[in-house]
Structure formats: C-alpha cells, structure tokens
Scaffold this motif. Structure first.
Motif, mmCIF file in Angstrom:
data_model
loop_
_atom_site.group_PDB
_atom_site.id
_atom_site.type_symbol
_atom_site.label_atom_id
_atom_site.label_comp_id
_atom_site.label_asym_id
_atom_site.label_seq_id
_atom_site.Cartn_x
_atom_site.Cartn_y
_atom_site.Cartn_z
ATOM 1 N N SER A 120 0.814 -1.215 0.000
ATOM 2 C CA SER A 120 0.000 0.000 0.000
ATOM 3 C C SER A 120 0.850 1.269 0.000
ATOM 4 N N THR A 121 1.977 1.269 0.723
ATOM 5 C CA THR A 121 2.783 2.494 0.787
ATOM 6 C C THR A 121 3.577 2.725 -0.495
ATOM 7 N N LEU A 122 3.598 1.740 -1.371
ATOM 8 C CA LEU A 122 4.237 1.883 -2.676
ATOM 9 C C LEU A 122 3.225 2.209 -3.768
ATOM 10 N N LEU A 123 2.064 1.551 -3.746
ATOM 11 C CA LEU A 123 1.066 1.702 -4.803
ATOM 12 C C LEU A 123 0.151 2.904 -4.603
ATOM 13 N N CYS A 124 -0.176 3.237 -3.356
ATOM 14 C CA CYS A 124 -1.172 4.287 -3.122
ATOM 15 C C CYS A 124 -0.695 5.699 -3.469
ATOM 16 N N PRO A 125 0.571 6.076 -3.218
ATOM 17 C CA PRO A 125 0.972 7.461 -3.543
ATOM 18 C C PRO A 125 0.734 7.865 -4.989
ATOM 19 N N PRO A 126 1.182 7.094 -5.990
ATOM 20 C CA PRO A 126 0.886 7.539 -7.364
ATOM 21 C C PRO A 126 -0.599 7.500 -7.710
ATOM 22 N N MET A 127 -1.366 6.643 -7.031
ATOM 23 C CA MET A 127 -2.815 6.674 -7.222
ATOM 24 C C MET A 127 -3.384 7.999 -6.729
ATOM 25 N N LEU A 128 -2.934 8.431 -5.548
ATOM 26 C CA LEU A 128 -3.416 9.701 -5.003
ATOM 27 C C LEU A 128 -3.056 10.865 -5.920
ATOM 28 N N VAL A 129 -1.848 10.845 -6.464
ATOM 29 C CA VAL A 129 -1.450 11.899 -7.404
ATOM 30 C C VAL A 129 -2.357 11.866 -8.637
ATOM 31 N N ALA A 130 -2.697 10.665 -9.088
ATOM 32 C CA ALA A 130 -3.525 10.525 -10.286
ATOM 33 C C ALA A 130 -4.919 11.115 -10.113
ATOM 34 N N ILE A 131 -5.384 11.214 -8.852
ATOM 35 C CA ILE A 131 -6.715 11.795 -8.631
ATOM 36 C C ILE A 131 -6.622 13.233 -8.109
ATOM 37 N N VAL A 149 -7.402 4.353 -1.234
ATOM 38 C CA VAL A 149 -7.274 5.684 -1.831
ATOM 39 C C VAL A 149 -8.630 6.383 -1.877
ATOM 40 N N SER A 150 -9.664 5.631 -2.193
ATOM 41 C CA SER A 150 -11.004 6.220 -2.271
ATOM 42 C C SER A 150 -11.491 6.721 -0.917
ATOM 43 N N THR A 151 -11.038 6.088 0.169
ATOM 44 C CA THR A 151 -11.500 6.506 1.491
ATOM 45 C C THR A 151 -10.958 7.880 1.878
ATOM 46 N N ILE A 152 -9.810 8.270 1.333
ATOM 47 C CA ILE A 152 -9.258 9.574 1.712
ATOM 48 C C ILE A 152 -9.205 10.559 0.559
ATOM 49 N N GLY A 153 -9.263 10.076 -0.676
ATOM 50 C CA GLY A 153 -9.150 10.980 -1.815
ATOM 51 C C GLY A 153 -10.446 11.219 -2.550
ATOM 52 N N GLY A 154 -11.491 10.502 -2.150
ATOM 53 C CA GLY A 154 -12.761 10.647 -2.840
ATOM 54 C C GLY A 154 -13.027 9.438 -3.713
ATOM 55 N N ALA A 155 -14.269 9.063 -3.840
ATOM 56 C CA ALA A 155 -14.656 7.857 -4.581
ATOM 57 C C ALA A 155 -14.597 8.125 -6.077
ATOM 58 N N VAL A 156 -13.386 8.151 -6.611
ATOM 59 C CA VAL A 156 -13.201 8.353 -8.052
ATOM 60 C C VAL A 156 -12.408 7.183 -8.605
ATOM 61 N N GLU A 157 -12.557 6.936 -9.889
ATOM 62 C CA GLU A 157 -11.831 5.848 -10.525
ATOM 63 C C GLU A 157 -10.401 6.285 -10.809
ATOM 64 N N VAL A 158 -9.451 5.434 -10.434
ATOM 65 C CA VAL A 158 -8.040 5.747 -10.659
ATOM 66 C C VAL A 158 -7.666 5.372 -12.080
ATOM 67 N N ASP A 159 -7.155 6.347 -12.825
ATOM 68 C CA ASP A 159 -6.716 6.122 -14.192
ATOM 69 C C ASP A 159 -5.336 5.463 -14.170
ATOM 70 N N ARG A 160 -5.210 4.266 -14.760
ATOM 71 C CA ARG A 160 -3.950 3.535 -14.698
ATOM 72 C C ARG A 160 -2.819 4.296 -15.382
#
Length: 380
Positions: free
Chosen positions: A56-67, A243-254
């Motif tokens: 999670s600490t590796l995958l979630c940061p770029p997901m958060l940036v993506a949203i 990511v959705s719990t803290i960044g908002g329920a949006v779809e993460v663009d790969r």
C-alpha cells in the motif's frame, strides 16, 4: 537516545499515554528536524503499521497523485519492502533529501518520497531504532506518535492508515485491539488538525505474492504496465479502495498512476530505464523453486517469513536487496507433493540457510483454513 524519550517509552509500555501526550510527542518528534511548509489542503498520504506483503505504501501514492492530490511522504527505512525501501533500490533514486530538494521534487511531480533521518524527524528515526532495540516497536501509543510526527513534518492534511492486523502487528494482534488503537490514532490526528481514516486489513496471510524489496519493485512494474496476476490485482483493488477513502470515490486512471510513478522516480534521481532494467533483473534471478514435501493446505507464518527475508537481504550499505521470494500458492490452497510453493532469490552461499528459514515459515496440514477477514474502516 535522549533520557526524556526513554521515559516516555517506559510510560507507554507500562501504562499507556493520554491522547494529549501522544500528540505532544508527535509534535516534539517532528520539531527535531526540518519541515515542509505546505499551506494547501490538497495533501494526502496513506501510511501503514508495518508488516510484510502489503504494497500500500508503494502503490497508493501515485494513485493519489492521479486523482489530484499532492503526496509528501516521509518513511522510516528498514522493512523488507516498505515504500521507501523499495524505491531506494532503484539505481540513482535519492531518498535522503533536504527541504529545498524535497520542495523541488514536490513541485515537479506532486509526489516526494523520503526517509526520516538527518533532515526530517531525526528524533523519530532514532526513537524507532530504540523501540526496536528494547522490544517496544509494537506499542500502539508510540506507533501513533511516530506515524503522525512524519505527517506533521511534511505537512500532510489528510491521512489514511492501513492497520495490518496480525500477531506481528503494531496496533494489536486481533481486530478488537486494532479497532481501539485505530480510534485513538484518529483522535490524536484530530487534535493535530488532520483528517484521518484507518483501514483495517487481515495481515495473517499474504496480501500478494511478491515478498522482498526487489520483488516489490517487480510487482510495481507489473502494476504500472497492467500485467499483474490475479492475486496482485486483488491487492491493487484493496489499495484503490484505501485511496477512495481519503481521496474521494473516483476511478483511478492507470495511465495517470503510471505517469505519476515514473515522474517521481525521475525527479528523485532515478530513470524509467534503470527502474525497468532492475525489475527485469529481479525476475530473471527467480529460477529456483521451493517444493512442497507433503500434501495439504498451506499456511504462512508471516512473522517468520519477514525475518527470513530480512536476514537474507544482506547488510550492505543503503537498501540491501540480496534476497526475496515470489509465492506461488495462496494461504489456504491445497498442494500436492513436489508442487512449487515459491521461487527463491538469494546468493548461492546463503541458499541453504534461507530455504530452511522459509520452510519453517510454511505449514502444510490436512485442515482447511477459513476465509480472510473483510476490510474495516474507522473514522472518528
């Protein structure tokens, strides 16, 4: 270690700390070094309570940036595959940045990932080492102060925490204890002016099959390229939910996630080419299987698995990465004799010792295992 911190550790171990004292400790740890002054409210991060196999600490940061979030991330190195440990294996990637360099990286790509130490929260890094030495790493009050001190130091406003629930966890060995510690984490975060959400996950079994620094980097590459296997894909879905719990329920663009990850690697001194070359080299070095010696259902002792990898990783300077495994069988699945359990990467001189330690972390018996616990969310 400063005498004041030794006293705090003793009180936390033997009686616990009030919320205000935990918050005060977090502030003091953060004040021991430099801080990023980020006035905007769009900062967010997802930390964890530690433990093997979750990425999670590796995958979630770029997901958060993506949203659309900015992610200033400060971690404590030393885990088999924590986010900063994994990125630190990329040739050229710099994890020790001063304030000016960290701000420049953040301005370039909305994501900086650095380790606590000389510049940021040095007292927290020292206290973490002391807690390891005296057996106080798994004391929730101290873990809460440590986690939140790093968020204060880099200006994070929205905090997610993956609470990995297992015997080896830092927030309790079961979900009841973890819920109590999670509520306390959210209460202290609120005192410090942060919004916090805890996500409780069942860490009694592997989240995904890539275990080790290089192996986690290989998993990262597979995810960025959309080539993950089903097991890793399920873990990616869990991280997306976090990511959705803290960044908002949006779809993460790969594509946006992949772009954010590569931009960060390049901004911190690495390159996409070297990242891919090293990940591919890890894959090529996985040629030796560990074979089941009996039929039955597989169980993993993740504490023993983590210790086996740590001991085999080596003690070279920087982010040692001499060993790791890729699991081939999920916990609870049935295997037959001579079926492959996992593949091994380590120096030949350490192979027999490493394989013996891995076998001690795997149990095969005739009793089927139950389903893993569902995720839980704690808001205060």
């Amino acid at each position: 270690m400063h005498a004041d911190y030794v006293e705090v550790v003793d009180r936390a171990v033997h009686g616990g700390l009030p919320l205000g004292q935990i918050a005060d400790l977090a502030i003091r740890l953060a004040a021991s070094g430099n801080r990023l002054d980020l006035a905007q409210a769009d900062t967010a991060d997802i930390a964890s309570t530690g433990g093997p196999t979750s990425l999670s600490t590796l995958l979630c940061p770029p997901m958060l940036v993506a949203i659309g979030r900015r992610v200033p991330k400060l971690g404590v190195p030393g885990r088999p595959a924590g986010g900063v440990d994994v990125l630190g294996t990329i040739p050229g990637y710099r994890t020790a940045l001063d304030v000016v360099a960290a701000e420049q990286v953040l301005a370039m790509c909305n994501y900086v990932h650095i380790d606590a130490g000389a510049s940021f929260a040095p007292a927290d890094a020292a206290l973490f080492r002391y807690r390891q030495q005296v057996g106080a790493q798994a004391v929730p009050d101290l873990a809460i102060a440590s986690l939140l001190s790093k968020k204060i130091a880099v200006g994070v406003k929205r905090v997610g925490l993956e609470v990995r629930v297992a015997d080896h966890g830092n927030f309790g060995s079961d979900f009841a204890e973890a819920r109590q510690a999670s509520r306390k984490f959210c209460d202290v975060a609120r005192i410090l002016g942060m919004d916090a959400v805890c996500v409780l996950t069942d860490a009694s079994r592997p989240f995904q099959p890539f275990v080790g620094r290089g192996e986690a980097l290989l998993a990262f590459k597979l995810v960025l390229d959309g080539e993950e296997n089903d097991w890793l894909a399920e873990h990616l879905d869990v991280c997306t939910t976090m990511v959705s719990t803290i960044g908002g329920a949006v779809e993460v663009d790969r594509r946006a996630m992949s772009s954010a990850a590569i931009r960060n690697i390049e901004a911190q001194g690495g390159s996409e080419r070297r990242f891919r070359e090293y990940a591919n080299e890890i894959a090529r070095r996985h040629g030796r299987p560990l074979i089941a010696e009996a039929a039955g259902y597989v169980r993993y002792d993740l504490g023993k698995l983590r210790n086996a990898v740590i001991q085999a990783q080596g003690a070279s300077a920087g982010y040692a990465d001499d060993a790791g495994v890729i699991l081939k069988v999920r916990a609870g699945d049935r295997v037959e004799p001579k079926e492959e359990l996992l593949s091994v990467r380590c120096p030949e001189a350490a192979r027999l010792t490493f394989e013996a330690a891995l076998r001690s972390a795997i149990e095969i018996d005739a009793t089927p295992t139950g389903s893993p616990a569902a995720m839980e969310f704690v808001h205060v």
